[in-house]
Design an enzyme around this catalytic site. Structure first.
Site, PDB file in Angstrom:
ATOM      1  N   GLY A 164       0.799  -1.226   0.000  1.00 52.47           N
ATOM      2  CA  GLY A 164       0.000   0.000   0.000  1.00 52.47           C
ATOM      3  C   GLY A 164       0.827   1.269   0.000  1.00 52.47           C
ATOM      4  CG  HIS A 165       4.132   3.695   1.888  1.00 53.93           C
ATOM      5  ND1 HIS A 165       5.425   4.134   1.656  1.00 53.93           N
ATOM      6  CD2 HIS A 165       3.521   4.706   2.556  1.00 53.93           C
ATOM      7  CE1 HIS A 165       5.584   5.331   2.174  1.00 53.93           C
ATOM      8  NE2 HIS A 165       4.444   5.706   2.721  1.00 53.93           N
ATOM      9  CG  PHE A 166       3.041   5.511  -2.211  1.00 54.46           C
ATOM     10  CD1 PHE A 166       1.913   5.950  -1.551  1.00 54.46           C
ATOM     11  CD2 PHE A 166       4.263   5.991  -1.818  1.00 54.46           C
ATOM     12  CE1 PHE A 166       2.018   6.888  -0.520  1.00 54.46           C
ATOM     13  CE2 PHE A 166       4.376   6.912  -0.784  1.00 54.46           C
ATOM     14  CZ  PHE A 166       3.258   7.361  -0.128  1.00 54.46           C
ATOM     15  CB  VAL A 191       8.323   4.882  -1.216  1.00 52.72           C
ATOM     16  CG1 VAL A 191       9.224   5.695  -0.311  1.00 52.72           C
ATOM     17  CG2 VAL A 191       8.376   5.397  -2.644  1.00 52.72           C
TER      18      VAL A 191
END
Length: 143
Positions: free
Chosen positions: A49-51, A56
């Protein structure tokens, strides 16, 4: 100087998956300094979820990696044997570059002050010799 493998590190610090971020220690002077390595892989949960499309490593997890590394030279002191080093505070935190899958984080922490059951470390994280994060970390040692 001393080195440590993953089994030796896990005997010392309580962190475990999914919040365990040290793969090996390449330099250790108890009570003074540590250099540790974190291999960053696409398999890390946080990249989901990041990203999406531009993975990252979250900055807070880079700082957590520095904190885990910084606890090692403290916990290698006889007086802190079988204790836990808790993160008690952060100062002067700066992020300079993205950390992405395939990067190797080199985590360097120097213990600059140690009194009773508290210590202060200056930590810097590097990728390919370039500074990606720095922070002043306060540790509180307890059971």
């Amino acid at each position: 100087m001393t080195t440590m493998n993953i089994a030796e590190i896990q005997e010392l610090i309580p962190n475990r998956y999914p919040i365990y971020y040290i793969d090996k220690v390449t330099e250790l002077i108890p009570g003074e300094h540590v250099t540790a390595i974190k291999n960053v892989t696409i398999n890390e949960e946080f990249f989901q979820g990041h990203f999406p499309g531009d993975p990252v490593m979250p900055g807070v997890l880079i700082v957590e990696s520095l904190a885990q590394a910084g606890s090692i030279p403290l916990l290698k002191l006889d007086r802190f044997k079988s204790q836990t080093a808790y993160l008690g505070g952060l100062n002067k935190v700066k992020f300079r570059k993205k950390v992405q899958p395939g990067d190797v984080l080199e985590l360097k922490v120097d213990i600059v002050k140690l009194k009773d059951y508290a210590g202060i470390g200056k930590g810097v994280a590097y990728v390919d010799g370039k500074k990606v994060c720095e922070a002043e970390l306060t540790f509180i040692i307890g059971r």
